[in-house]
Each structure stands twice: as structure tokens, then as C-alpha cells.
Design a protein around this motif. Structure first.
Motif, PDB file in Angstrom:
ATOM      1  N   VAL A   1      34.861   1.589  49.701  1.00 45.11           N
ATOM      2  CA  VAL A   1      33.798   1.746  50.685  1.00 45.11           C
ATOM      3  C   VAL A   1      33.200   3.151  50.616  1.00 45.11           C
ATOM      4  O   VAL A   1      31.982   3.323  50.702  1.00 45.11           O
ATOM      5  N   SER A   2      34.042   4.156  50.443  1.00 43.67           N
ATOM      6  CA  SER A   2      33.554   5.544  50.370  1.00 43.67           C
ATOM      7  C   SER A   2      32.574   5.712  49.219  1.00 43.67           C
ATOM      8  O   SER A   2      31.485   6.281  49.383  1.00 43.67           O
ATOM      9  N   LYS A   3      32.929   5.212  48.053  1.00 45.79           N
ATOM     10  CA  LYS A   3      32.073   5.366  46.870  1.00 45.79           C
ATOM     11  C   LYS A   3      30.815   4.502  46.968  1.00 45.79           C
ATOM     12  O   LYS A   3      29.716   4.953  46.650  1.00 45.79           O
ATOM     13  N   ALA A   4      30.986   3.261  47.409  1.00 52.54           N
ATOM     14  CA  ALA A   4      29.837   2.358  47.514  1.00 52.54           C
ATOM     15  C   ALA A   4      28.873   2.839  48.588  1.00 52.54           C
ATOM     16  O   ALA A   4      27.641   2.771  48.425  1.00 52.54           O
ATOM     17  N   GLY A   5      29.414   3.329  49.703  1.00 51.73           N
ATOM     18  CA  GLY A   5      28.568   3.805  50.792  1.00 51.73           C
ATOM     19  C   GLY A   5      27.714   4.982  50.389  1.00 51.73           C
ATOM     20  O   GLY A   5      26.513   5.043  50.702  1.00 51.73           O
ATOM     21  N   VAL A   6      28.305   5.930  49.677  1.00 49.06           N
ATOM     22  CA  VAL A   6      27.549   7.092  49.205  1.00 49.06           C
ATOM     23  C   VAL A   6      26.493   6.663  48.188  1.00 49.06           C
ATOM     24  O   VAL A   6      25.359   7.153  48.190  1.00 49.06           O
ATOM     25  N   ALA A   7      26.844   5.703  47.318  1.00 51.60           N
ATOM     26  CA  ALA A   7      25.888   5.214  46.324  1.00 51.60           C
ATOM     27  C   ALA A   7      24.689   4.547  47.004  1.00 51.60           C
ATOM     28  O   ALA A   7      23.531   4.771  46.623  1.00 51.60           O
TER      29      ALA A   7
ATOM     30  N   PRO B   1      18.536   7.001  55.070  1.00 47.92           N
ATOM     31  CA  PRO B   1      19.617   6.067  55.380  1.00 47.92           C
ATOM     32  C   PRO B   1      20.326   6.455  56.673  1.00 47.92           C
ATOM     33  O   PRO B   1      20.411   7.640  57.015  1.00 47.92           O
ATOM     34  N   VAL B   2      20.824   5.463  57.390  1.00 50.92           N
ATOM     35  CA  VAL B   2      21.616   5.702  58.597  1.00 50.92           C
ATOM     36  C   VAL B   2      22.998   5.093  58.356  1.00 50.92           C
ATOM     37  O   VAL B   2      23.145   3.870  58.283  1.00 50.92           O
ATOM     38  N   VAL B   3      23.993   5.933  58.227  1.00 53.36           N
ATOM     39  CA  VAL B   3      25.355   5.485  57.950  1.00 53.36           C
ATOM     40  C   VAL B   3      25.974   4.966  59.250  1.00 53.36           C
ATOM     41  O   VAL B   3      25.922   5.637  60.282  1.00 53.36           O
ATOM     42  N   LYS B   4      26.565   3.779  59.201  1.00 50.76           N
ATOM     43  CA  LYS B   4      27.090   3.172  60.431  1.00 50.76           C
ATOM     44  C   LYS B   4      28.383   2.397  60.158  1.00 50.76           C
ATOM     45  O   LYS B   4      28.675   2.102  58.991  1.00 50.76           O
ATOM     46  N   HIS B   5      29.214   2.095  61.179  1.00 51.76           N
ATOM     47  CA  HIS B   5      29.096   2.362  62.609  1.00 51.76           C
ATOM     48  C   HIS B   5      30.250   3.283  62.984  1.00 51.76           C
ATOM     49  O   HIS B   5      31.389   2.816  63.088  1.00 51.76           O
ATOM     50  N   PHE B   6      29.971   4.563  63.153  1.00 50.31           N
ATOM     51  CA  PHE B   6      31.016   5.556  63.409  1.00 50.31           C
ATOM     52  C   PHE B   6      31.780   5.232  64.692  1.00 50.31           C
ATOM     53  O   PHE B   6      31.155   4.847  65.689  1.00 50.31           O
ATOM     54  N   PRO B   7      33.119   5.370  64.701  1.00 49.27           N
ATOM     55  CA  PRO B   7      33.986   5.845  63.609  1.00 49.27           C
ATOM     56  C   PRO B   7      34.592   4.734  62.763  1.00 49.27           C
ATOM     57  O   PRO B   7      35.599   4.941  62.106  1.00 49.27           O
ATOM     58  N   GLY B   8      33.964   3.546  62.765  1.00 44.59           N
ATOM     59  CA  GLY B   8      34.416   2.443  61.921  1.00 44.59           C
ATOM     60  C   GLY B   8      34.757   1.200  62.723  1.00 44.59           C
ATOM     61  O   GLY B   8      35.572   1.242  63.644  1.00 44.59           O
TER      62      GLY B   8
ATOM     63  N   ALA C   1      33.027  11.231  53.481  1.00 49.01           N
ATOM     64  CA  ALA C   1      32.399  11.279  52.158  1.00 49.01           C
ATOM     65  C   ALA C   1      30.886  11.306  52.280  1.00 49.01           C
ATOM     66  O   ALA C   1      30.202  12.049  51.552  1.00 49.01           O
ATOM     67  N   ALA C   2      30.341  10.506  53.190  1.00 46.23           N
ATOM     68  CA  ALA C   2      28.889  10.465  53.378  1.00 46.23           C
ATOM     69  C   ALA C   2      28.366  11.796  53.905  1.00 46.23           C
ATOM     70  O   ALA C   2      27.317  12.288  53.462  1.00 46.23           O
ATOM     71  N   ILE C   3      29.093  12.399  54.838  1.00 50.33           N
ATOM     72  CA  ILE C   3      28.674  13.695  55.382  1.00 50.33           C
ATOM     73  C   ILE C   3      28.697  14.762  54.296  1.00 50.33           C
ATOM     74  O   ILE C   3      27.763  15.566  54.171  1.00 50.33           O
TER      75      ILE C   3
ATOM     76  N   ALA D   1      28.223  14.291  51.256  1.00 51.82           N
ATOM     77  CA  ALA D   1      27.138  13.977  50.321  1.00 51.82           C
ATOM     78  C   ALA D   1      25.763  14.184  50.942  1.00 51.82           C
ATOM     79  O   ALA D   1      24.750  13.893  50.317  1.00 51.82           O
ATOM     80  N   GLY D   2      25.732  14.682  52.184  1.00 51.23           N
ATOM     81  CA  GLY D   2      24.453  15.009  52.805  1.00 51.23           C
ATOM     82  C   GLY D   2      23.844  13.941  53.669  1.00 51.23           C
ATOM     83  O   GLY D   2      22.614  13.880  53.811  1.00 51.23           O
ATOM     84  N   ALA D   3      24.647  13.097  54.295  1.00 54.29           N
ATOM     85  CA  ALA D   3      24.113  12.038  55.180  1.00 54.29           C
ATOM     86  C   ALA D   3      23.156  12.627  56.209  1.00 54.29           C
ATOM     87  O   ALA D   3      23.521  13.540  56.939  1.00 54.29           O
ATOM     88  N   PRO D   4      21.926  12.119  56.276  1.00 54.29           N
ATOM     89  CA  PRO D   4      20.961  12.660  57.242  1.00 54.29           C
ATOM     90  C   PRO D   4      21.094  12.086  58.641  1.00 54.29           C
ATOM     91  O   PRO D   4      20.654  12.697  59.606  1.00 54.29           O
ATOM     92  N   ALA D   5      21.698  10.885  58.773  1.00 51.92           N
ATOM     93  CA  ALA D   5      21.778  10.231  60.074  1.00 51.92           C
ATOM     94  C   ALA D   5      23.000   9.323  60.142  1.00 51.92           C
ATOM     95  O   ALA D   5      23.382   8.716  59.135  1.00 51.92           O
ATOM     96  N   ILE D   6      23.585   9.238  61.331  1.00 51.48           N
ATOM     97  CA  ILE D   6      24.760   8.387  61.549  1.00 51.48           C
ATOM     98  C   ILE D   6      24.579   7.617  62.846  1.00 51.48           C
ATOM     99  O   ILE D   6      24.154   8.172  63.860  1.00 51.48           O
ATOM    100  N   MET D   7      24.902   6.322  62.803  1.00 52.69           N
ATOM    101  CA  MET D   7      24.899   5.486  64.011  1.00 52.69           C
ATOM    102  C   MET D   7      26.318   5.389  64.550  1.00 52.69           C
ATOM    103  O   MET D   7      27.263   5.179  63.784  1.00 52.69           O
ATOM    104  N   VAL D   8      26.449   5.526  65.867  1.00 54.96           N
ATOM    105  CA  VAL D   8      27.748   5.430  66.526  1.00 54.96           C
ATOM    106  C   VAL D   8      27.879   4.057  67.177  1.00 54.96           C
ATOM    107  O   VAL D   8      26.933   3.531  67.762  1.00 54.96           O
ATOM    108  N   SER D   9      29.065   3.478  67.083  1.00 54.40           N
ATOM    109  CA  SER D   9      29.270   2.108  67.549  1.00 54.40           C
ATOM    110  C   SER D   9      29.353   2.014  69.066  1.00 54.40           C
ATOM    111  O   SER D   9      29.462   3.022  69.775  1.00 54.40           O
ATOM    112  N   ASN D  10      29.360   0.790  69.559  1.00 56.82           N
ATOM    113  CA  ASN D  10      29.525   0.511  70.990  1.00 56.82           C
ATOM    114  C   ASN D  10      30.954   0.117  71.332  1.00 56.82           C
ATOM    115  O   ASN D  10      31.237  -0.321  72.445  1.00 56.82           O
TER     116      ASN D  10
END
Length: 413
Positions: free
Chosen positions: A230-236, A248-255, A286-288, A290-299
């Protein structure tokens, strides 16, 4: 510049006062809002005690330091001059059908920071429609036009941009290089259609071979049950979006992997925090990196980090995501229309205030028949919270600043 060496008489005193007044005026003009800052190492109005780098330069002793004056202007100082209502609007992403984006023209005109496209088939002229919508943004500062174009069954505009398979297929059958290459192709077409943000990738670690459902929010939406995969695929995937000109918006923190339920339909818990730290967090880390510009936090509630949904928790956002992981980009909520939010005792407007207080920068809610009134209610709740002292104005300015920063908007240019 150097300070004068002779003892000034009345005439030179007059000149000094006149020049100081002129410099003060120039400093005040250096930035449209905010309090002007004194020049570094200031020894008095307009006087620097730092000697010149090149003494041979012909320059007035009292010449103003224009560089110092210019640096007094930042997005924050500009935003400090905005009304609370305008700041509040910038933190709201309004939902709209992709077949009738003009429905939110009034919200965009009022300063909404984003628009979330819903639907399953985009019109062929979506790009021109969105261009027209963006023309209504105050100050032409741009608009975050976002959608869910994950792949598989979660795609809004595949008829325009091409289809991606479920993330589980990508994680199993494609290399990271292939994921990035195929995602870039889709991203370029999204950008051409004026959609500049994708609410993806999903970097939840969940290897269950099932379709997403009321009891399992992930299933095929997850690249794998392996944290490393997941770490490698997500960054790709993330890099593929960026290469195509889409945020891109990486989601759903913290998993969400292993969640007890789907928060859209009711209260839900993640795995215990002690487990998530080992299994669920590494893809976000890993995404952070790699420079993740945005992250979505879960409910979801995170056992071990409090009893509020993660997107309404200062411990999750400010302490863990911002503090320990060092994330400095845009933090967005998942939909505040989720049943998990109302089950926790929040209305959509009160949840928006709590999300901002907790460290989120942008709030979202579902498409319905009351978008206009819901948007107004959220903005009013935020402004009332600031006026009533329940939300720091500095926090609202900070959130608005993150919304502008992800689009690389410079208010001082």
C-alpha cells in the motif's frame, strides 16, 4: 546603509524627520493588509545599523529598505484583512452534480473554496462549464474542483478521462511504475476538463477481497492488505496524479483498514491506535515524505485517541498528523453528512466548527436539495464561533491559508 557620523543640526534634523515620515509611508504601502513590520536591525524609523556590503555604492543614507518592506506582505497578513464570513467560505467545499455545475454559482461567488463533483457520467463540455464557474471566484483566486476518481466502482468521470481498475487490482497486478503511468494519463484528462483535485488515493491497508459495503468501507478500494504494498502503490498513484496536473488527496487518515463499520451509515471504529501505528500509518508517512499536498481524515473513532470521530479530534489532527508526522499541507474532512457524525452528537455546521478547531482546513458535506442553505448555515456557524470566542480567528486564517497554498495562490503577487 550606515548611520550619519556628524552631529546633525536643525536642518539635518528636519531632513531626518521628513525622510523618516516618507519611509514610514512607503512601509505602510508595502502590504495591503496587516501591520507593517520594521526593517531588520532597525535603529529608528528607516535607519539601519547594518553597514553596506559595498561602501562604494552611491546611495542615500536614508534610502528605504524596500526588500524588508516587501517581505512584510504574506498570505496571512492579507487574509487578516478579510471578513470572518469570507474566510469561513474559503474553508467550505460545496457539493454539486457534474451535470449542472452552475447550480453553485452563488456559493462560488460568495467565496466557497471548493466544489465537489457528484455523478457517474460527466458532460462532454464539463471543462467549459467549470471555466465559466471559476470566473465567478472573487479576485479570480482559483477554485478547488474535486471529485472521487479512485478507480473501479468509484469513478465519476471515466467516460471523459478513461477508466482505472479497482485499487486492489492495481496493487496486485501493476508495478508502482505502471500505476503511476496509468494514473498520469487519467490525471491529464481530468486537468484538461478543469478538475484539479482528486479525492484519492485510498491508502487504507485492507486486504479483504470484497466490494466496499455498509460493513466494510474499503475492500477493493484498498491496494492491499500488505502495509508495504500500500505504501508503494499509494505514493505511485499520488505521483501519477501530480504528474498529470491534479492535486491528490491521500485518505482516510489514520487508516480505515479493519474498521468495525462504514461511517457513512453509522458509528465506526478503526483498529486500536497501537495497531494502526504499525499497520495503518506507514502509508501516510510514506506519502508525507513524498510530498503529499493534501490528506483526508476519516469519520471513524480511533480507540486510544479519544471518543470523537477522527476528523473532529485535535489529538488525531493537530497532535498526530500535524505534530508527530509533520504534515504541513491541506487537511480536509470526510463528508460531515455521515451518520457517524450525527451519531456523535454533531450537526453539520457544529461539526464544521469542531473540525476547524481540531486542525482541519476544509470541510465537505453530501449533495442534497439544500446545498445553498447548508452552506450558509456552515458559514454562519463558523463566523459565530469566531465572534463568540469558540474558534480562534488565527486558526480560521491558518485554515484559509492552507486552502490557498495547495493551489499555489500568492495574495501578495
Amino acid at each position: 546603509m550606515t548611520a550619519p557620523t556628524r552631529v546633525p543640526g536643525r536642518a539635518s534634523n528636519a531632513r531626518r524627520l521628513s525622510t523618516a515620515a516618507a519611509v514610514a509611508a512607503m512601509l505602510l504601502a508595502g502590504c495591503g493588509t496587516g501591520t507593517p513590520q520594521a526593517a531588520p536591525h532597525s535603529g529608528g524609523p528607516g535607519l539601519s545599523l547594518v553597514p553596506p556590503a559595498a561602501p562604494s555604492r552611491s546611495r542615500s543614507t536614508f534610502a528605504p529598505d524596500l526588500t524588508a518592506a516587501a517581505t512584510a506582505c504574506t498570505n496571512s497578513t492579507k487574509l487578516a484583512g478579510w471578513s470572518n464570513r469570507r474566510l469561513a467560505m474559503l474553508t467550505i467545499a460545496v457539493p454539486v452534480s457534474e451535470t449542472s455545475v452552475s447550480d453553485v454559482t452563488s456559493e462560488v461567488t460568495a467565496g466557497a473554496g471548493g466544489a465537489v463533483l457528484f455523478g457517474s457520467k460527466a458532460p462532454s463540455d464539463l471543462g467549459s462549464r467549470l471555466t465559466a464557474l471559476k470566473s465567478h471566484v472573487p479576485g479570480h483566486l482559483g477554485l478547488l474542483v474535486m471529485t472521487d476518481e479512485e478507480g473501479g466502482g468509484i469513478q465519476r468521470m471515466s467516460n471523459l478521462v478513461g477508466s482505472l481498475p479497482w485499487a486492489s487490482y492495481m496493487g496486485t497486478h501493476w508495478t508502482p511504475a505502471q500505476i503511476q503511468q496509468n494514473v498520469t494519463k487519467v490525471a491529464k484528462k481530468m486537468a484538461a476538463a478543469q478538475v484539479n483535485m482528486n479525492l484519492a488515493p485510498v491508502v487504507d491497508v485492507d486486504g479483504r477481497n470484497v466490494a466496499p459495503s455498509k460493513t466494510n468501507p474499503d475492500g477493493w478500494r484498498s491496494f492491499s492488505g500488505s502495509t508495504s504494498v500500500v505504501s508503494k502503490a499509494g505514493v505511485a498513484y499520488m505521483n501519477g496524479m501530480r504528474a498529470g496536473g491534479v492535486i491528490p488527496v491521500v485518505k482516510h487518515f489514520p487508516g480505515l483498514g479493519g474498521s468495525s463499520y462504514n461511517s457513512d451509515f453509522g458509528p465506526a471504529r478503526t483498529l486500536p491506535w497501537s495497531t494502526l501505528q504499525k499497520v495503518g500509518l506507514p502509508p501516510f508517512t510514506a506519502a508525507i515524505k513524498a510530498g503529499a499536498p493534501a490528506i483526508m481524515v476519516s469519520n471513524n473513532v480511533v480507540p486510544g485517541l479519544g471518543t470523537n470521530p477522527a476528523g473532529l479530534s485535535p489529538t488525531v489532527i493537530s497532535t498526530e498528523l500535524r505534530g508527530k508526522l509533520g504534515f504541513k499541507g491541506l487537511v480536509v474532512t470526510d463528508s460531515l453528512s455521515a451518520k457517524a457524525i450525527s451519531a456523535a452528537g454533531f450537526t453539520i455546521p457544529s461539526a464544521a466548527v469542531q473540525a476547524l478547531r481540531s486542525g482541519a482546513d476544509m470541510v465537505m458535506f453530501d449533495l442534497g436539495s439544500n446545498v445553498s442553505s447548508q452552506t450558509s448555515s456552515i458559514a454562519t456557524a463558523i463566523t459565530n464561533a469566531v465572534t463568540g470566542g469558540h474558534l480562534a480567528r488565527s486558526r480560521l486564517i491558518d485554515a484559509a491559508g492552507h486552502v490557498l497554498a495547495v493551489r499555489h495562490v500568492n495574495l501578495c503577487s
